[in-house]
Design a protein around this motif. Structure first.
Motif, PDB file in Angstrom:
ATOM      1  N   LEU A 152      20.192  -6.948  -5.856  1.00 10.68           N
ATOM      2  CA  LEU A 152      18.849  -6.771  -6.549  1.00 10.68           C
ATOM      3  C   LEU A 152      17.712  -6.721  -5.917  1.00 10.68           C
ATOM      4  CD1 LEU A 152      19.888  -9.528  -9.339  1.00 10.68           C
ATOM      5  CD2 LEU A 152      19.590  -6.734  -9.791  1.00 10.68           C
ATOM      6  N   ALA A 153      17.427  -7.367  -4.620  1.00  7.94           N
ATOM      7  CA  ALA A 153      16.249  -6.967  -3.873  1.00  7.94           C
ATOM      8  C   ALA A 153      16.121  -5.661  -3.517  1.00  7.94           C
ATOM      9  CB  ALA A 153      16.001  -7.803  -3.153  1.00  7.94           C
ATOM     10  N   TRP A 154      17.091  -4.799  -3.362  1.00  7.87           N
ATOM     11  CA  TRP A 154      17.157  -3.620  -2.714  1.00  7.87           C
ATOM     12  C   TRP A 154      16.907  -2.517  -3.974  1.00  7.87           C
ATOM     13  CZ3 TRP A 154      22.492  -4.246   0.047  1.00  7.87           C
ATOM     14  CH2 TRP A 154      22.271  -5.300   1.066  1.00  7.87           C
ATOM     15  N   TYR A 155      17.682  -2.967  -5.074  1.00 12.71           N
ATOM     16  CA  TYR A 155      17.464  -2.184  -6.295  1.00 12.71           C
ATOM     17  C   TYR A 155      16.003  -2.286  -6.767  1.00 12.71           C
ATOM     18  CZ  TYR A 155      17.236  -0.778 -11.041  1.00 12.71           C
ATOM     19  OH  TYR A 155      16.807  -0.221 -12.206  1.00 12.71           O
ATOM     20  N   PHE A 156      15.269  -3.297  -6.690  1.00 13.14           N
ATOM     21  CA  PHE A 156      13.748  -3.285  -7.013  1.00 13.14           C
ATOM     22  C   PHE A 156      12.828  -2.954  -6.326  1.00 13.14           C
ATOM     23  CE2 PHE A 156       9.603  -5.292  -8.185  1.00 13.14           C
ATOM     24  CZ  PHE A 156       9.677  -5.355  -9.436  1.00 13.14           C
ATOM     25  N   ALA A 157      13.180  -2.906  -5.000  1.00 15.73           N
ATOM     26  CA  ALA A 157      12.391  -2.223  -4.138  1.00 15.73           C
ATOM     27  C   ALA A 157      12.301  -0.763  -4.018  1.00 15.73           C
ATOM     28  CB  ALA A 157      12.580  -2.873  -2.631  1.00 15.73           C
ATOM     29  N   LEU A 187      26.678  -3.344  -8.594  1.00 13.05           N
ATOM     30  CA  LEU A 187      25.522  -3.789  -9.674  1.00 13.05           C
ATOM     31  C   LEU A 187      25.913  -2.971 -10.812  1.00 13.05           C
ATOM     32  CD1 LEU A 187      23.065  -5.464 -10.276  1.00 13.05           C
ATOM     33  CD2 LEU A 187      21.650  -3.544  -9.363  1.00 13.05           C
ATOM     34  N   PRO A 188      26.332  -3.469 -11.920  1.00 11.74           N
ATOM     35  CA  PRO A 188      26.829  -2.541 -13.293  1.00 11.74           C
ATOM     36  C   PRO A 188      25.664  -1.927 -13.809  1.00 11.74           C
ATOM     37  CG  PRO A 188      28.173  -4.604 -13.063  1.00 11.74           C
ATOM     38  CD  PRO A 188      26.811  -4.659 -11.875  1.00 11.74           C
ATOM     39  N   ALA A 189      25.711  -0.989 -14.500  1.00 13.72           N
ATOM     40  CA  ALA A 189      24.443  -0.467 -15.439  1.00 13.72           C
ATOM     41  C   ALA A 189      24.191  -1.281 -16.310  1.00 13.72           C
ATOM     42  CB  ALA A 189      24.893   0.675 -16.107  1.00 13.72           C
ATOM     43  N   SER A 190      25.277  -2.274 -16.868  1.00  9.00           N
ATOM     44  CA  SER A 190      25.028  -3.265 -18.023  1.00  9.00           C
ATOM     45  C   SER A 190      24.188  -4.379 -17.224  1.00  9.00           C
ATOM     46  CB  SER A 190      26.461  -3.676 -18.615  1.00  9.00           C
ATOM     47  OG  SER A 190      27.000  -4.387 -17.289  1.00  9.00           O
ATOM     48  N   ALA A 191      24.264  -4.577 -16.321  1.00  7.86           N
ATOM     49  CA  ALA A 191      23.572  -5.843 -15.678  1.00  7.86           C
ATOM     50  C   ALA A 191      22.333  -5.367 -15.675  1.00  7.86           C
ATOM     51  CB  ALA A 191      24.133  -6.179 -14.292  1.00  7.86           C
ATOM     52  N   ILE A 192      22.043  -4.019 -15.013  1.00  2.08           N
ATOM     53  CA  ILE A 192      20.504  -3.577 -14.849  1.00  2.08           C
ATOM     54  C   ILE A 192      19.663  -3.644 -16.111  1.00  2.08           C
ATOM     55  CG2 ILE A 192      19.099  -1.657 -14.121  1.00  2.08           C
ATOM     56  CD1 ILE A 192      21.711  -0.955 -12.154  1.00  2.08           C
ATOM     57  N   THR A 198      16.187  -1.427 -18.906  1.00 10.88           N
ATOM     58  CA  THR A 198      16.708  -0.025 -18.736  1.00 10.88           C
ATOM     59  C   THR A 198      17.838  -0.043 -17.589  1.00 10.88           C
ATOM     60  OG1 THR A 198      14.873   0.627 -17.395  1.00 10.88           O
ATOM     61  CG2 THR A 198      14.638   1.070 -19.644  1.00 10.88           C
ATOM     62  N   GLY A 199      18.703   1.046 -17.782  1.00 12.47           N
ATOM     63  CA  GLY A 199      19.292   1.151 -16.696  1.00 12.47           C
ATOM     64  C   GLY A 199      20.791   2.190 -16.990  1.00 12.47           C
TER      65      GLY A 199
END
Length: 283
Positions: A152-157, A187-192, A198-199
């Motif tokens: 999640l840190a990588w996703y947010f960054a 990291l599923p789209a549903s979790a995002i 959004t995701g």
């Protein structure tokens, strides 16, 4: 964000008044009693967190610190507020990097926790950094699913930060995660969507690592305080190579980050007027 300076004297006075050295984690991290994330750190609906240059910090250096706030790692934010954070920021400035901008993330488990991602702001001032750190909810969750959501840190960054360092100078920032577990692999789209609002796309952890690396040098600090953590460390070394930084004492987190920041950026932007600031920090 990032328009204030880190004042060691002011920080020392505030720490004394707030009782950081003597209070319990529950007394300092007040969201723990409320059992929920602070509304300002809820990432739902956030477009971007920005690290911008300012008159005070003309060459901002974006640093993301993703802290594992699950059960086995919640003591690290507590150590940082007591004395680790001034060691970190003072060490970076004294080490020749005058314009650090630090963003805290709280990392949990998107498969198990109520608040798997908490997000502060890029800040440079002592008061602001203390504020974001103490707003963090140490959920102390996680589960028996052989990993935490460091991805999640990588996703947010990758998708939710903007920095003048990269946009103006084509200069990557630094991203650190700290933990003792493997990284969850998907990291599923549903979790995002649940976390961010959004995701539409599901990501593998390697895909998010690749995206984050476009704008950040990515590190993981493995805290080797158990046999399970040692096993997890092997996976991190396979994934990140020399950017997996292994420590046996969690109190070394500030020193390790400071060394990487200073090795990467030392004297790249040092201004003549900063010499007096360095003398001030040393006092």
């Amino acid at each position: 964000m990032g328009g204030t300076r880190y004042d060691m004297d002011a920080r020392f006075d505030r720490a004394r008044k707030e009782g950081y050295a003597s209070k319990s984690a529950g007394e300092i991290f007040t969201q723990n009693a409320k059992r929920k994330a602070h509304e300002s750190m809820n990432p739902y609906g956030i477009s971007f967190r920005e690290s911008r240059d300012s008159e005070v910090h003309p060459n901002s250096v974006p640093i993301i610190l993703g802290l594992d706030v699950t059960g086995s790692m919640g003591h690290i934010p507590y150590d940082l507020i007591k004395d680790g954070l001034p060691k970190l920021m003072g060490g970076i400035i004294q080490g020749g990097v005058p314009d650090p901008a630090l963003l805290f993330l709280g990392i949990g488990d998107h498969e198990c926790d109520g608040y798997p991602l908490q997000v502060g702001q890029f800040e440079s001032g002592d008061e602001e950094l203390d504020m974001w750190l103490t707003r963090t909810y140490i959920e102390s969750g996680g589960g028996g699913n052989a990993g935490e959501s460091y991805l999640l840190a990588w996703y947010f960054a990758a998708f939710h930060t903007r920095t003048d360092a990269f946009e103006k100078r084509n200069q990557k920032g630094l991203l650190f995660t700290v933990g003792d577990e493997p990284c969850l692999k998907t990291l599923p789209a549903s979790a995002i969507r649940e976390i961010m609002g959004t995701g539409q796309q599901t990501f593998k952890h390697t895909e998010l690592l690749q995206e984050a690396r476009k704008r950040y040098e990515v590190y993981h600090i493995s805290v080797l305080h158990s046999e399970q953590a040692v096993r997890a460390d092997r996976g991190w070394r396979d994934l990140l190579g020399q950017n997996c930084l292994s420590i046996s004492d969690y109190r070394d987190v500030p020193k390790v980050i400071k060394e990487v920041v200073c090795r990467t950026f030392k004297n790249k932007f040092l201004r003549p007027t900063d010499l007096s600031e360095l003398d001030y920090i040393k006092k």
